[in-house]
Design a protein around this motif. Sequence first.
Motif, PDB file in Angstrom:
ATOM      1  N   THR A  42     -10.817  14.324   9.284  1.00  0.00           N
ATOM      2  CA  THR A  42     -10.928  13.508   8.162  1.00  0.00           C
ATOM      3  C   THR A  42      -9.966  12.553   7.973  1.00  0.00           C
ATOM      4  N   ALA A  43      -9.856  11.798   6.685  1.00  0.00           N
ATOM      5  CA  ALA A  43      -8.593  10.753   6.582  1.00  0.00           C
ATOM      6  C   ALA A  43      -7.555  11.345   6.090  1.00  0.00           C
ATOM      7  N   LYS A  44      -7.446  13.132   5.956  1.00  0.00           N
ATOM      8  CA  LYS A  44      -6.546  13.496   5.558  1.00  0.00           C
ATOM      9  C   LYS A  44      -5.937  14.696   6.642  1.00  0.00           C
ATOM     10  N   ALA A  45      -6.787  15.348   7.505  1.00  0.00           N
ATOM     11  CA  ALA A  45      -6.377  16.241   8.339  1.00  0.00           C
ATOM     12  C   ALA A  45      -7.441  16.841   9.542  1.00  0.00           C
ATOM     13  N   VAL A  46      -7.057  17.456  10.292  1.00  0.00           N
ATOM     14  CA  VAL A  46      -7.839  18.074  11.092  1.00  0.00           C
ATOM     15  C   VAL A  46      -8.393  19.448  10.743  1.00  0.00           C
ATOM     16  N   VAL A  47      -9.640  19.405  10.599  1.00  0.00           N
ATOM     17  CA  VAL A  47     -10.371  20.882  10.019  1.00  0.00           C
ATOM     18  C   VAL A  47     -11.220  21.412  10.956  1.00  0.00           C
ATOM     19  N   GLU A  48     -11.120  22.620  11.281  1.00  0.00           N
ATOM     20  CA  GLU A  48     -12.091  23.549  11.966  1.00  0.00           C
ATOM     21  C   GLU A  48     -13.135  24.176  10.887  1.00  0.00           C
ATOM     22  N   ILE A  49     -14.228  23.756  11.540  1.00  0.00           N
ATOM     23  CA  ILE A  49     -15.460  24.140  10.762  1.00  0.00           C
ATOM     24  C   ILE A  49     -15.964  25.663  11.411  1.00  0.00           C
ATOM     25  N   PRO A  50     -16.125  26.427  10.641  1.00  0.00           N
ATOM     26  CA  PRO A  50     -16.679  27.900  11.506  1.00  0.00           C
ATOM     27  C   PRO A  50     -18.207  28.089  11.213  1.00  0.00           C
ATOM     28  N   SER A  51     -18.989  28.989  11.954  1.00  0.00           N
ATOM     29  CA  SER A  51     -20.344  29.341  11.329  1.00  0.00           C
ATOM     30  C   SER A  51     -20.666  30.099  10.587  1.00  0.00           C
ATOM     31  N   PRO A  52     -21.636  29.643   9.647  1.00  0.00           N
ATOM     32  CA  PRO A  52     -21.743  30.448   8.469  1.00  0.00           C
ATOM     33  C   PRO A  52     -22.934  31.606   9.002  1.00  0.00           C
ATOM     34  N   PHE A  53     -23.410  31.500  10.206  1.00  0.00           N
ATOM     35  CA  PHE A  53     -24.503  32.500  10.517  1.00  0.00           C
ATOM     36  C   PHE A  53     -24.272  32.634  12.060  1.00  0.00           C
ATOM     37  N   ALA A  54     -25.136  33.699  12.600  1.00  0.00           N
ATOM     38  CA  ALA A  54     -24.973  34.310  14.014  1.00  0.00           C
ATOM     39  C   ALA A  54     -26.262  33.693  14.692  1.00  0.00           C
ATOM     40  N   GLY A  55     -26.134  33.578  15.733  1.00  0.00           N
ATOM     41  CA  GLY A  55     -27.502  33.078  16.644  1.00  0.00           C
ATOM     42  C   GLY A  55     -27.013  32.352  17.897  1.00  0.00           C
ATOM     43  N   VAL A  56     -27.993  31.651  18.415  1.00  0.00           N
ATOM     44  CA  VAL A  56     -27.715  30.776  19.537  1.00  0.00           C
ATOM     45  C   VAL A  56     -27.643  29.289  19.193  1.00  0.00           C
ATOM     46  N   LEU A  57     -27.013  28.394  19.786  1.00  0.00           N
ATOM     47  CA  LEU A  57     -26.945  27.112  19.498  1.00  0.00           C
ATOM     48  C   LEU A  57     -27.658  26.143  20.203  1.00  0.00           C
ATOM     49  N   VAL A  58     -28.821  25.670  19.600  1.00  0.00           N
ATOM     50  CA  VAL A  58     -29.733  24.892  20.087  1.00  0.00           C
ATOM     51  C   VAL A  58     -29.533  23.527  20.124  1.00  0.00           C
ATOM     52  N   GLU A  59     -29.011  22.976  19.172  1.00  0.00           N
ATOM     53  CA  GLU A  59     -28.828  21.358  19.222  1.00  0.00           C
ATOM     54  C   GLU A  59     -27.505  21.038  18.539  1.00  0.00           C
ATOM     55  N   ILE A  60     -26.954  20.043  19.086  1.00  0.00           N
ATOM     56  CA  ILE A  60     -25.729  19.315  18.418  1.00  0.00           C
ATOM     57  C   ILE A  60     -26.238  18.096  17.866  1.00  0.00           C
ATOM     58  N   HIS A  61     -25.683  17.592  16.766  1.00  0.00           N
ATOM     59  CA  HIS A  61     -26.228  16.422  16.056  1.00  0.00           C
ATOM     60  C   HIS A  61     -25.231  15.253  16.171  1.00  0.00           C
ATOM     61  N   GLY A  62     -23.893  15.550  16.755  1.00  0.00           N
ATOM     62  CA  GLY A  62     -22.889  14.659  16.805  1.00  0.00           C
ATOM     63  C   GLY A  62     -21.765  14.757  17.886  1.00  0.00           C
TER      64      GLY A  62
END
Length: 496
Positions: A42-62
Amino acid sequence: MSQRQFRLPDLGEGLTDADVVRWLVQVGDSVTVNQPLVEVETAKAVVEIPSPFAGVLVEIHGEAGSTMAVGAPLLTIQTADAGQPADEPAAAALAPPAAAPGSDCGTAGGGTAGGGTAGGGRLPVSRDAGAGERVPVLVGYGPRQGQQRHRSPRRQAAPGPAHGSGPGRAGGAVLAKPPVRKLARDLGVDLTGITGTGPDGTISRDDVQAAVRTTARAVPAPVPAAQPTAPSATVALDAMPPAPRRIGAVPADAAFSTTTGAWHVPVTGLRRSMAQAMVASVTAAPHVTEFLSVDVTATMATRERVAALPEFAGIKVTPLLFVAKALLVAAHRHPMINSRWIEDAGAGRAEIQVPDLVNLGIAVAGPRGLVVPNIPDAGRLDLVGLARALAGLTGSARADRLDPANLRGGTITITNVGVLGVDVGTPILNPPEAAILALGSIRPMPWVHDGQLTVRTVVQLALSFDHRIVDGELGAAVLADVGAMLTDPTLTLAWS
């Protein structure tokens, strides 16, 4: 099986977008609750986003390097939770996974208490089984003690005697904020082996760093091959010098073009934010700068005496500490210097806001560029507390470990150009603040003292201010006060 999509959250910063730095997972990977998925800047810091639920990643949108708006779809995960909504709001990135039936954990269609988020969702809440109190739930935290019914099953912590002490965390969640998780990953520390010392067992940065030091002290130090290894020799991590940083080097995220014969540096995140802020500062606020040379011989002698006190053991006492204290006292004596200009262009009106507290900003050259973290309510701190806060703030900034909250809400700033060997400069305001003080290099110089030409320790100060708020008289009074307290430190005590 169902597919659940969640969106880029606002990260609690009030920002409108973020840049994808790198993905930590790939399509097809199995992910668990709280597993780090992606780093965004962001304009302020590098932030790590964790997963809110479990499963299999099927698509990345960015893709990495792209800019995403807050609330835009971030990724889609296929879960085994039948009946869950297919579209998860932005707040889902802050929510726990599947809650027990009848709980208050909100989804796209469920109502919750609290305000909305940029993605259209609401911050989920959890009921306190004992008192009925609603408590916000964030990824990495979970409900307080007694609220275990809302906590989704997570993997058991593996035993890790090398990190931490006390009872293990088997069967429980690893409680840590995203920046702490990033720090642990960078240092190669397994969080499941650390016992947190924060609220409800939350793991802090200090816990991670203590685990690293504990491990390092147990590792034999390397010695030349011709010498026998001393069993008692250990590596002291704190004594290891940091890697040198090349000032002005081409950033690592630059790409070379054979067409232009030049390196192309993306202007995103912090670079873009700082550029916009500086342009806004010089175009919107009429800058005036006043200069003052100050004999700080007495302050430097006081610094040596203070550094020798038991209360300051282990704390680096720098001249900046005394300059910061002097500016805080001056701001208390002249409150209008600690103000900001707020303009509503649409309504055609403006006002001056004078905060009751001084949030002291310190400009620091970090790995990603200039940042200005601040010490909230710095005026409440005694000299020991101020010294600790300065050391912690500048250390975190240079190590790129700042939380976004550190970079919001500053009311007046100091920039220390003297550490670069510069006599003084003309500082640019950090909008919307009304003033910024530049501290130049401190060096022996010819000076007239008690009517005699002699060599004294001298520094030059420069105070830039917004002339819409601060006139020359007020600027001169503040600068003169700071200079007077640095010339005679007893005035700091008298005026405090």
